[in-house]
Design an enzyme around this catalytic site. Structure first.
Site, PDB file in Angstrom:
ATOM      1  N   SER A   1      52.848  54.633  56.768  1.00 24.52           N
ATOM      2  CA  SER A   1      51.917  55.759  56.745  1.00 24.52           C
ATOM      3  C   SER A   1      52.356  56.845  55.767  1.00 24.52           C
ATOM      4  O   SER A   1      51.587  57.729  55.415  1.00 24.52           O
ATOM      5  CB  SER A   1      51.812  56.358  58.139  1.00 24.52           C
ATOM      6  OG  SER A   1      53.076  56.875  58.530  1.00 24.52           O
TER       7      SER A   1
ATOM      8  N   HIS B   1      65.437  51.613  61.627  1.00 24.05           N
ATOM      9  CA  HIS B   1      65.100  52.158  62.948  1.00 24.05           C
ATOM     10  C   HIS B   1      65.609  51.278  64.084  1.00 24.05           C
ATOM     11  O   HIS B   1      65.143  51.386  65.220  1.00 24.05           O
ATOM     12  CB  HIS B   1      63.589  52.370  63.069  1.00 24.05           C
ATOM     13  CG  HIS B   1      63.085  53.493  62.204  1.00 24.05           C
ATOM     14  ND1 HIS B   1      61.771  53.633  61.825  1.00 24.05           N
ATOM     15  CD2 HIS B   1      63.741  54.546  61.639  1.00 24.05           C
ATOM     16  CE1 HIS B   1      61.626  54.711  61.065  1.00 24.05           C
ATOM     17  NE2 HIS B   1      62.810  55.279  60.932  1.00 24.05           N
TER      18      HIS B   1
ATOM     19  N   ASP C   1      60.977  44.718  64.835  1.00 24.17           N
ATOM     20  CA  ASP C   1      60.821  43.297  65.158  1.00 24.17           C
ATOM     21  C   ASP C   1      61.614  42.444  64.173  1.00 24.17           C
ATOM     22  O   ASP C   1      62.164  42.954  63.191  1.00 24.17           O
ATOM     23  CB  ASP C   1      59.328  42.917  65.129  1.00 24.17           C
ATOM     24  CG  ASP C   1      58.715  43.152  63.760  1.00 24.17           C
ATOM     25  OD1 ASP C   1      59.105  42.450  62.808  1.00 24.17           O
ATOM     26  OD2 ASP C   1      57.849  44.044  63.620  1.00 24.17           O
TER      27      ASP C   1
END
Ligand SMILES: [Zn+2]
Length: 236
Positions: free
Chosen positions: A186, A116, A101
């Site tokens: 993560s 990414h 985003d």
């Protein structure tokens, strides 16, 4: 929480890696690596080259929906805090994000490396050159074609099994950094999860910020448990 431990010296060079957690605090589902479902599809079924070859309409419906979702949310206090730090540190600051985003840019960050890919860019599969694109492609008839060569246009996203964008330009600033700050990831998606190991080998200070310990927590010199919007504005 030991916020006071995190102080930057004027000579420090900061390398920041952000992940899904910072976007989630703006209310954005990020899908990648989350095991989440979209319309009954696992993300791995709509975010691969195989999915694109099999059903480009399905893939474009997924990314059109994600464009709509991203346009509907706002940058949060953590995005804004990082933009302020960049203002102070200038070229001693480097921001690498796993997020696709544009919330960092809308929060005021100027130099953002999207490892990414970017939700609001597309590229021709043949010409391979990304361009800005906020359109929605939600029917077979609407699928975009390249103005130059007529080949299909795909999302400028690094899909599962594809190589992150321009890794060389990431490792140079990581090499020069004196502090690695990892926010809201993560710790399980490589190569980003390996940045902390590279940093440790070079004796760089490594700090993690997130509400839960990451999978690679033991590799960090400091783990600050808290949300990015709580912790980041108080750090510097
Ligand atoms: Zn083309």
């Amino acid at each position: 929480m030991k916020h006071s431990m995190m102080k930057l010296a004027s000579s420090d060079r900061l390398f920041v890696l952000t992940g899904a957690g910072i976007s989630a605090e703006s209310g954005l589902a990020t899908f990648r690596g989350s095991g989440g479902l979209w319309n009954g599809h696992r993300v791995e079924e709509v975010a691969t080259l195989e999915a694109w070859d099999a059903d480009p309409e399905l893939v474009w419906r997924f990314y059109s929906m994600r464009r709509r979702d991203a346009l509907a949310v706002e940058p949060n206090a953590a995005h804004i805090a990082l933009a302020r730090i960049e203002e102070k540190l200038g070229d001693r600051f480097y921001l690498c994000t796993q997020n696709v985003d544009d919330l960092h840019e809308r929060g005021g960050s100027r130099r953002v490396h999207h490892m990414h890919g970017s939700l609001f860019q597309s590229r021709c599969v043949r010409c391979d050159k990304p361009f800005a694109d906020q359109s929605f492609y939600e029917t077979a008839a609407a699928l975009p074609m390249c103005n130059n060569c007529g080949a299909p246009v795909r999302p400028h996203i690094v899909w599962f099994g594809e190589i992150p964008l321009d890794l060389d330009s990431i490792y140079a600033p990581l090499d020069r950094a004196t502090v690695l700050l990892v926010v809201g990831t993560s710790g399980s998606v490589y190569p980003a999860a390996g940045f902390v190991h590279i940093a440790r080998q070079r004796g760089i200070r490594t700090v993690y910020i997130g509400p839960e310990e990451p999978a690679n927590a033991e590799a960090f010199s400091e783990v600050i448990l808290g949300t990015a919007t709580e912790v980041l504005p108080t750090l510097f």
